[in-house]
Design an enzyme around this catalytic site. Sequence first.
Site, PDB file in Angstrom:
ATOM      1  N   ARG A 110       3.267  16.011 -11.473  1.00 23.37           N
ATOM      2  CA  ARG A 110       4.507  15.660 -10.853  1.00 23.37           C
ATOM      3  C   ARG A 110       6.293  16.861 -11.917  1.00 23.37           C
ATOM      4  O   ARG A 110       5.831  16.857 -12.715  1.00 23.37           O
ATOM      5  CB  ARG A 110       5.594  14.021 -11.247  1.00 23.37           C
ATOM      6  CG  ARG A 110       6.536  13.635 -11.075  1.00 23.37           C
ATOM      7  CD  ARG A 110       6.495  11.955 -10.901  1.00 23.37           C
ATOM      8  NE  ARG A 110       6.643  11.729 -10.841  1.00 23.37           N
ATOM      9  CZ  ARG A 110       6.093  10.582 -10.355  1.00 23.37           C
ATOM     10  NH1 ARG A 110       7.527   9.723 -10.864  1.00 23.37           N
ATOM     11  NH2 ARG A 110       5.943   9.722  -8.597  1.00 23.37           N
ATOM     12  N   HIS A 137       7.638  13.872  -1.347  1.00 21.13           N
ATOM     13  CA  HIS A 137       7.089  12.334  -1.979  1.00 21.13           C
ATOM     14  C   HIS A 137       5.437  12.493  -1.455  1.00 21.13           C
ATOM     15  O   HIS A 137       5.260  11.245  -1.096  1.00 21.13           O
ATOM     16  CB  HIS A 137       7.625  11.411  -2.961  1.00 21.13           C
ATOM     17  CG  HIS A 137       7.042  10.673  -3.277  1.00 21.13           C
ATOM     18  ND1 HIS A 137       5.802  10.927  -4.052  1.00 21.13           N
ATOM     19  CD2 HIS A 137       7.311   9.237  -4.853  1.00 21.13           C
ATOM     20  CE1 HIS A 137       5.578  10.247  -5.139  1.00 21.13           C
ATOM     21  NE2 HIS A 137       6.682   8.468  -5.108  1.00 21.13           N
ATOM     22  N   GLN A 140       3.257   8.660  -1.619  1.00 20.60           N
ATOM     23  CA  GLN A 140       4.254   7.904  -1.386  1.00 20.60           C
ATOM     24  C   GLN A 140       4.214   7.355  -0.257  1.00 20.60           C
ATOM     25  O   GLN A 140       3.997   6.299   0.688  1.00 20.60           O
ATOM     26  CB  GLN A 140       5.636   7.685  -2.103  1.00 20.60           C
ATOM     27  CG  GLN A 140       6.743   6.458  -2.164  1.00 20.60           C
ATOM     28  CD  GLN A 140       5.904   5.353  -2.638  1.00 20.60           C
ATOM     29  OE1 GLN A 140       5.516   5.771  -3.563  1.00 20.60           O
ATOM     30  NE2 GLN A 140       6.293   4.414  -1.973  1.00 20.60           N
ATOM     31  N   ASP A 232      15.882   4.269  -1.151  1.00 24.03           N
ATOM     32  CA  ASP A 232      15.616   4.268  -2.255  1.00 24.03           C
ATOM     33  C   ASP A 232      16.653   4.538  -3.312  1.00 24.03           C
ATOM     34  O   ASP A 232      17.303   4.686  -2.625  1.00 24.03           O
ATOM     35  CB  ASP A 232      14.111   5.736  -1.843  1.00 24.03           C
ATOM     36  CG  ASP A 232      14.024   6.425  -3.036  1.00 24.03           C
ATOM     37  OD1 ASP A 232      14.036   5.846  -4.073  1.00 24.03           O
ATOM     38  OD2 ASP A 232      13.660   7.691  -3.433  1.00 24.03           O
ATOM     39  N   CYS A 272      10.029   2.511  -2.185  1.00 28.18           N
ATOM     40  CA  CYS A 272       9.473   2.605  -3.111  1.00 28.18           C
ATOM     41  C   CYS A 272       8.827   2.767  -4.644  1.00 28.18           C
ATOM     42  O   CYS A 272       7.627   2.756  -4.970  1.00 28.18           O
ATOM     43  CB  CYS A 272       9.780   4.344  -2.991  1.00 28.18           C
ATOM     44  SG  CYS A 272      10.430   5.216  -3.795  1.00 28.18           S
ATOM     45  N   ARG A 300      -0.550   2.273  -3.620  1.00 27.73           N
ATOM     46  CA  ARG A 300      -0.034   3.590  -4.217  1.00 27.73           C
ATOM     47  C   ARG A 300      -1.810   4.337  -4.543  1.00 27.73           C
ATOM     48  O   ARG A 300      -2.448   5.320  -3.811  1.00 27.73           O
ATOM     49  CB  ARG A 300       0.425   3.721  -4.780  1.00 27.73           C
ATOM     50  CG  ARG A 300       1.942   3.713  -4.607  1.00 27.73           C
ATOM     51  CD  ARG A 300       1.768   5.431  -3.618  1.00 27.73           C
ATOM     52  NE  ARG A 300       1.552   6.027  -4.161  1.00 27.73           N
ATOM     53  CZ  ARG A 300       2.626   7.084  -5.212  1.00 27.73           C
ATOM     54  NH1 ARG A 300       4.024   6.123  -5.757  1.00 27.73           N
ATOM     55  NH2 ARG A 300       2.413   7.493  -5.675  1.00 27.73           N
TER      56      ARG A 300
HETATM   57  N1   CP Z   1       6.947   4.975  -6.086  1.00 25.36           N
HETATM   58  C1   CP Z   1       7.025   6.192  -7.233  1.00 25.36           C
HETATM   59  O1   CP Z   1       6.329   6.937  -7.908  1.00 25.36           O
HETATM   60  O2   CP Z   1       6.755   5.687  -8.449  1.00 25.36           O
HETATM   61  P1   CP Z   1       6.853   5.516 -10.158  1.00 25.36           P
HETATM   62  O3   CP Z   1       8.364   6.896 -10.415  1.00 25.36           O
HETATM   63  O4   CP Z   1       6.725   4.857 -10.796  1.00 25.36           O
HETATM   64  O5   CP Z   1       5.662   6.548  -9.879  1.00 25.36           O
HETATM   65  N1  NVA Z   2      13.808   9.610  -5.109  1.00 29.58           N
HETATM   66  C1  NVA Z   2      13.052   8.670  -6.111  1.00 29.58           C
HETATM   67  C2  NVA Z   2      11.962   8.703  -6.374  1.00 29.58           C
HETATM   68  C3  NVA Z   2      11.746   8.075  -7.406  1.00 29.58           C
HETATM   69  C4  NVA Z   2       9.857   7.453  -6.875  1.00 29.58           C
HETATM   70  C5  NVA Z   2      12.927   9.561  -7.143  1.00 29.58           C
HETATM   71  O1  NVA Z   2      12.861  11.619  -6.772  1.00 29.58           O
HETATM   72  O2  NVA Z   2      13.730  10.150  -8.207  1.00 29.58           O
END
Ligand code: CP
Ligand code: NVA
Length: 313
Positions: A110, A137, A140, A232, A272, A300
């Site tokens: 990430r 993502h 997701q 989101d 998400c 997930r």
């Molecule tokens: N939806 C999602 O990716 O959640 P986290 O940021 O908690 O991993």
């Molecule tokens: N768009 C959000 C998604 C978190 C799962 C972010 O990048 O923070």
Amino acid sequence: MAAPVIHPTPRPRITAFRHDLDLSTEQLHELLDLTQQVKHSRQRFASALKGRYLSLLFEKPSLRTRMTFELAVKQLGGDCVAQTGPIAEREPLKDVARNLARWTDAIVARTFAQETIDELSNWSGVPVVNALSDLYHPCQALADMFTLKEQFGRLRGLRLGYVGDGNNVAHSLLLCCARLGIHCSIATPPRYEPKRGIVERAVEFASASGAQIEITTDPARAVKCADAIYTDVWASMGQEAETEERKNVFAPYQVNEALVAQARKDTLFMHCLPAKRGQEVTDSIMESPQSVVFDQAENRLHVQKALLLMLLQ
Ligand code: CP
Ligand code: NVA
């Protein structure tokens, strides 16, 4: 009598999941089918990845992604090692990548920059999975597609209305919907639209699948005929300094009772997570019977197990 020999069904192998474009449409369908098997016959896959190890690298916080990747590899008989914080602070990324490849079979990362994922992939030579970057993502979106399939029993011809920021989640949804024949309408404030290059790729896929892609500034238009409404956060991780400014710009894009009243009665609500109640969505919509947010979160785990099988088995 000797037990019958069961030959595993050959699967099209994938070598990386740096973004949604790394899966062909055929592989995407394959992954959703495999997810169904993994979800409903957990024991059958309990030692499928015995002796295989993952590196988990998280430059940004996570609950769902981190927990579900750890659980996924462990439920498949493998294990993982994890690190939180900047990935290449003490040494060049290309050295980090080659160290990890000597110890583990795949890297789940990430990151802020998408380039970090791409470079890890170029230098490590092992499968790299995007666990969220500023641009995509994709894990997701896989869970979201699987959730829609569970809810409706089909994907082609469904309508998804996304309301909010044209961000990483919107990009991955757009690409997956376009491949799978799901009509996708995205409503964002002006200047917060999804990136043009990604919309263009989605339109290419849509011309093959029959999906209709629409980018609008009108939230009511996006939700009007939607089978599912998706939103989101307004400020993603890394955009914290813009939070106050974004609250003003995005206020008309809140998914609330008034907006949902303009949609079909039985439309689903998706997010998400994590959600900021009172900003992009109200508490009552989050808690409504139409909300499938925890199904998305559960899925997930299942889609990522299927993904790891397709990458490593
Ligand atoms: N939806 C999602 O990716 O959640 P986290 O940021 O908690 O991993
Ligand atoms: N768009 C959000 C998604 C978190 C799962 C972010 O990048 O923070």
